[in-house]
Motif scaffolding. Structure first.
Motif, PDB file in Angstrom:
ATOM      1  N   UNK A  43      -4.697  -3.775 -13.043  1.00 47.26           N
ATOM      2  CA  UNK A  43      -3.691  -2.864 -12.399  1.00 47.26           C
ATOM      3  C   UNK A  43      -4.693  -3.245  -9.929  1.00 47.26           C
ATOM      4  N   UNK A  44      -3.898  -2.676  -9.437  1.00 46.50           N
ATOM      5  CA  UNK A  44      -4.402  -3.695  -8.219  1.00 46.50           C
ATOM      6  C   UNK A  44      -5.435  -2.491  -7.667  1.00 46.50           C
ATOM      7  N   UNK A  45      -5.900  -1.281  -8.016  1.00 42.19           N
ATOM      8  CA  UNK A  45      -7.148  -1.174  -8.021  1.00 42.19           C
ATOM      9  C   UNK A  45      -8.273  -1.926  -9.020  1.00 42.19           C
ATOM     10  N   UNK A  46      -8.614  -2.273  -9.647  1.00 41.61           N
ATOM     11  CA  UNK A  46      -9.093  -3.366 -10.238  1.00 41.61           C
ATOM     12  C   UNK A  46      -9.372  -4.840  -9.647  1.00 41.61           C
ATOM     13  N   UNK A  47      -8.256  -5.033  -8.902  1.00 40.29           N
ATOM     14  CA  UNK A  47      -8.084  -6.565  -8.754  1.00 40.29           C
ATOM     15  C   UNK A  47      -9.086  -6.097  -7.185  1.00 40.29           C
ATOM     16  N   UNK A  48      -8.661  -4.603  -6.733  1.00 37.95           N
ATOM     17  CA  UNK A  48      -9.131  -4.940  -5.359  1.00 37.95           C
ATOM     18  C   UNK A  48     -11.206  -4.972  -5.515  1.00 37.95           C
ATOM     19  N   UNK A  49     -11.112  -4.239  -6.497  1.00 35.89           N
ATOM     20  CA  UNK A  49     -12.606  -3.846  -6.480  1.00 35.89           C
ATOM     21  C   UNK A  49     -13.136  -5.114  -6.208  1.00 35.89           C
ATOM     22  N   UNK A  50     -12.905  -6.074  -7.709  1.00 36.46           N
ATOM     23  CA  UNK A  50     -13.570  -7.492  -7.931  1.00 36.46           C
ATOM     24  C   UNK A  50     -12.885  -8.103  -6.322  1.00 36.46           C
ATOM     25  N   UNK A  55      -6.267  -2.620  -0.799  1.00 40.42           N
ATOM     26  CA  UNK A  55      -4.759  -3.268  -1.020  1.00 40.42           C
ATOM     27  C   UNK A  55      -4.151  -3.832   0.122  1.00 40.42           C
ATOM     28  N   UNK A  56      -3.995  -3.290   0.793  1.00 38.25           N
ATOM     29  CA  UNK A  56      -3.086  -4.163   1.654  1.00 38.25           C
ATOM     30  C   UNK A  56      -3.468  -5.525   2.068  1.00 38.25           C
ATOM     31  N   UNK A  57      -4.817  -6.208   2.031  1.00 37.15           N
ATOM     32  CA  UNK A  57      -5.171  -7.286   1.668  1.00 37.15           C
ATOM     33  C   UNK A  57      -4.126  -7.909  -0.125  1.00 37.15           C
ATOM     34  N   UNK A  62      -0.481 -11.570  -2.566  1.00 30.84           N
ATOM     35  CA  UNK A  62       1.134 -11.356  -3.352  1.00 30.84           C
ATOM     36  C   UNK A  62       2.602 -11.431  -3.016  1.00 30.84           C
ATOM     37  N   UNK A  63       2.659 -11.443  -0.913  1.00 36.13           N
ATOM     38  CA  UNK A  63       3.718 -11.396  -0.123  1.00 36.13           C
ATOM     39  C   UNK A  63       3.971 -13.623   0.353  1.00 36.13           C
TER      40      UNK A  63
END
Length: 100
Positions: A43-50, A55-57, A62-63
């Motif tokens: 999920x986004x939290x795990x990816x942000x941490x890695x 979250x905005x970045x 994605x965009x």
């Protein structure tokens, strides 16, 4: 015939084993990421941490088409292999690595 109570040495050892197993199961359940068809999804939290990003970045990635993702109703998930590939493709060797 000996009366075995909760204070008996054997019972105390069994309780200790049970508590250790419980702690191990809890640890595994926190770190375990189930896979589907051999692929692990984050999920986004795990990816942000890695990636050490906000979250905005991550949304900008994605965009901009920088990072593949799967859009589900109310949820965005990412393939762990896509994150790994992104990191490997953008790896920049130091000058010392090039000399070896």
């Amino acid at each position: 015939m000996e009366l075995i109570t909760k204070d008996h040495e054997v019972i105390q050892k069994l309780f200790l084993i049970i508590h250790r197993l419980k702690a191990e199961i809890e640890s595994i359940s926190i770190t375990c990421r189930p896979s589907m068809n051999g692929e692990v999804y984050l999920d986004h939290e795990q990816v942000c941490k890695i990636l050490h990003v906000s979250k905005r970045t991550l949304q900008s990635y994605r965009n901009d088409g920088f990072l593949p993702y799967i859009q589900l109703p109310g949820k965005v998930i990412y393939k762990e292999s896509d994150i790994q590939n992104l990191l490997e493709e953008n790896y920049i060797r130091s000058r010392l690595d090039v000399l070896d």
